[in-house]
Scaffold this motif. Structure first.
Motif, PDB file in Angstrom:
ATOM      1  N   SER A  43       1.821   2.481  -1.007  1.00 39.66           N
ATOM      2  CA  SER A  43       3.159   2.944  -1.398  1.00 39.66           C
ATOM      3  C   SER A  43       3.566   2.397  -2.760  1.00 39.66           C
ATOM      4  O   SER A  43       4.220   3.082  -3.546  1.00 39.66           O
ATOM      5  CB  SER A  43       4.187   2.557  -0.337  1.00 39.66           C
ATOM      6  N   TRP A  44       3.172   1.144  -3.070  1.00 37.59           N
ATOM      7  CA  TRP A  44       3.604   0.564  -4.343  1.00 37.59           C
ATOM      8  C   TRP A  44       2.963   1.292  -5.526  1.00 37.59           C
ATOM      9  O   TRP A  44       3.600   1.472  -6.571  1.00 37.59           O
ATOM     10  CB  TRP A  44       3.302  -0.931  -4.394  1.00 37.59           C
ATOM     11  N   GLY A  47       4.724   4.524  -5.921  1.00 38.31           N
ATOM     12  CA  GLY A  47       6.031   4.261  -6.533  1.00 38.31           C
ATOM     13  C   GLY A  47       5.920   4.025  -8.026  1.00 38.31           C
ATOM     14  O   GLY A  47       6.730   4.534  -8.812  1.00 38.31           O
ATOM     15  N   ARG A 255       3.355  13.429  -4.360  1.00 42.04           N
ATOM     16  CA  ARG A 255       3.314  12.019  -3.990  1.00 42.04           C
ATOM     17  C   ARG A 255       3.936  11.778  -2.620  1.00 42.04           C
ATOM     18  O   ARG A 255       3.504  10.871  -1.885  1.00 42.04           O
ATOM     19  CB  ARG A 255       3.992  11.176  -5.066  1.00 42.04           C
ATOM     20  N   ALA A 259       1.439   9.994   0.610  1.00 38.77           N
ATOM     21  CA  ALA A 259       1.665   8.683   1.226  1.00 38.77           C
ATOM     22  C   ALA A 259       1.073   8.635   2.631  1.00 38.77           C
ATOM     23  O   ALA A 259       0.967   9.655   3.317  1.00 38.77           O
ATOM     24  CB  ALA A 259       3.163   8.388   1.267  1.00 38.77           C
ATOM     25  N   ASP A 264       6.129   4.920   4.065  1.00 41.72           N
ATOM     26  CA  ASP A 264       5.501   4.672   2.768  1.00 41.72           C
ATOM     27  C   ASP A 264       6.028   5.640   1.712  1.00 41.72           C
ATOM     28  O   ASP A 264       6.234   5.265   0.550  1.00 41.72           O
ATOM     29  CB  ASP A 264       3.979   4.817   2.880  1.00 41.72           C
ATOM     30  N   SER A 268       7.945   4.398  -1.640  1.00 37.61           N
ATOM     31  CA  SER A 268       7.452   4.733  -2.978  1.00 37.61           C
ATOM     32  C   SER A 268       8.516   5.468  -3.789  1.00 37.61           C
ATOM     33  O   SER A 268       8.641   5.252  -5.003  1.00 37.61           O
ATOM     34  CB  SER A 268       6.179   5.585  -2.872  1.00 37.61           C
TER      35      SER A 268
END
Length: 494
Positions: A43-44, A47, A255, A259, A264, A268
């Protein structure tokens, strides 16, 4: 001019990005890997990729330029992002996660028919071509003015570099390079601000005191006026633009569905949205600090550079930063542009496969065929962006040209989506009529900008600021759709 160390750092950066991106080609075993990363992306990183999509070379150069030449009025745009992000995680993210389609416009076909999907998809592709071309050109412009680099060559090299890793690495390469590039330009910006604070006589306190006296931190007029760049006009404009980003932009939707879980996807989205707010504040602070720096030391900058606000930051990078750090900042500027272009290439290729190749040519292609289509589409869109970038060369204002094109190409899609998402009884014909009316309003409001770009004078000024084009176009579509469905009912879907 750049020193050998700076050129070496920049060259290593370009080679590393291309090599790193291409390395993901070995993990693209099927089209799902190419378009969603095979569900492997944390998720990061997603993001950071959403954040990098927000930031481009336009932002890297224009935000400090706005603060240097004026005040923080444009920062109000960033203040609208948290509200748009809340709406996104509350409604849009669950909606698209439930559909689980690689296309953002699959829903429009389900709701209104094939015409709606084709309309939205084609105009998205046109918008991305204009956007990528504008970014590549605006990236090359200060490099030519400050370093003597050829504009066509800079556009070509940058575009080709992005094409290579986007074409072979797929979404996984785009997301991970976005994450790295995001860290590079944040680090570069922080280092640059530190140098300004260290170098200015009086330090950071001098920046804030002189800027406060000159009202450089002003967010603009609070009058309820939408014909000029007031606080409320920018806030409303920013809300609609960001609703369009979160609600109907293929690169964002891609996106969401990439995920691993719904949580998630939400994480993000929040990370990408909220990270942009302090980072944009950082760039505005750099612009204000540069103003204070050159106010205190006017002999350090030529008058012709000081009069062109967008060139002040690049000039500072080349002439005031130590060797090595200059190379890092140039790499950061390119990182901002490359991350946005790579995202556009990948999302466009995904749409070409799902919304066009599978619709018109082959409904059930093999995995090898799908991968070939995605890579060829990436190449075509990338080469198209280079050609558009070259076409921008010589226009009076590339930024105004991009704004005019973006208003025309993308202004009606958000209204159509909201019409289908909120009003359940609007029929396909009613929606088509509403979209036609909205496009006419957008065309009418864009006419002065179009005439100006063509070198002609508009006969009359519009009563609203040009940024309100997307607002009025969206509201027109929604209101007319609401009225038609209320008066005539749902009717049939055809």
């Amino acid at each position: 001019m750049l020193e050998a160390l700076d050129l070496l750092i920049f060259g290593i950066y370009l080679a590393a990005v291309i090599g790193f991106g291409v390395s993901f080609s070995f993990r693209n075993r099927n089209s799902n890997d190419f378009t969603t990363g095979g569900g492997r992306l944390p998720s990061w990183a997603l993001g950071m990729s959403i954040f990098a999509t927000f930031v481009s070379s336009i932002s890297f150069l224009a935000l400090p330029g706005n603060a240097f030449g004026g005040n923080w009025n444009s920062f109000v745009f960033s203040l609208s992002i948290p509200l748009a992000a809340w709406i996104a995680v509350k409604f849009f993210v669950p909606h698209y996660r439930k559909l689980q389609s690689e296309s953002a416009y699959f829903y429009l076909e389900e709701r209104f028919g094939l015409w709606a999907r084709i309309y939205a998809s084609i105009f998205y592709l046109l918008t991305q071509l204009a956007r990528m071309g504008a970014i590549l050109y605006l990236l090359a412009l200060p490099m030519q003015a400050l370093f003597g680099w050829s504009i066509p060559l800079t556009i070509g090299v940058t575009g080709f570099s992005v094409i290579v890793y986007s074409m072979f690495g797929g979404l996984e390469a785009v997301v991970w390079t976005d994450a790295i590039q995001g860290l590079i330009f944040i680090s570069g910006a922080l280092a640059c601000l530190g140098v300004i604070f260290w170098s200015i006589p009086g330090g950071a306190s001098e920046v804030f005191s002189s800027a406060m006296e000159a009202n450089k931190f002003s967010l603009g007029s609070f009058d309820l006026n939408f014909s000029s760049s007031t606080f409320w006009m920018i806030l409303v404009y920013g809300l609609f633009i960001n609703l369009q980003n979160f609600g109907v932009d293929q690169s964002y939707v891609q996106r969401y569905v990439s995920a691993k879980t719904d949580q998630d996807a939400i994480k993000s989205t929040w990370l990408g949205a909220l990270l942009y707010v302090p980072v944009s504040l950082l760039f505005f602070l750099i612009g204000t600090a540069l103003w204070a720096f050159y106010q205190a030391q006017p002999a350090l900058i030529p008058a012709e550079i000081a009069s062109k606000a967008d060139q002040v930051f690049p000039y500072f990078i080349v002439n005031q930063l130590p060797a090595g750090l200059t190379g890092l900042l140039i790499a950061a500027i390119f990182a901002a542009g490359m991350s946005t272009v790579s995202t556009s290439i990948n999302s466009s290729a995904t749409l070409i496969l799902s919304d066009h190749y599978k619709k018109y040519i082959h409904p059930n292609p093999s995995e090898s065929t799908s991968l070939s289509v995605l890579r060829i589409a990436s190449l075509i869109m990338g080469l198209g962006s280079i050609l558009i970038g070259w076409a921008f060369n010589g226009v009076n204002s590339a930024l105004e040209t991009w704004w005019a094109l973006a208003s025309i190409f993308s202004g009606g899609v958000l209204g159509l989506f909201l019409l289908g998402f909120i009003l359940r009884k609007t029929s396909s014909r009613q929606a088509a009529f509403a979209v036609l009316a909205g496009v006419l309003v957008i065309g009418w409001m864009s006419l002065p900008a179009i005439l100006t770009l063509a070198g002609k004078e508009a006969s009359s000024e519009q009563p609203l600021h040009s940024n309100m084009t997307i607002v009025m176009g969206t509201l027109t579509i929604f209101i007319i759709g609401f009225v038609l469905s209320s008066v005539f009912g749902r009717g049939n879907r055809s």
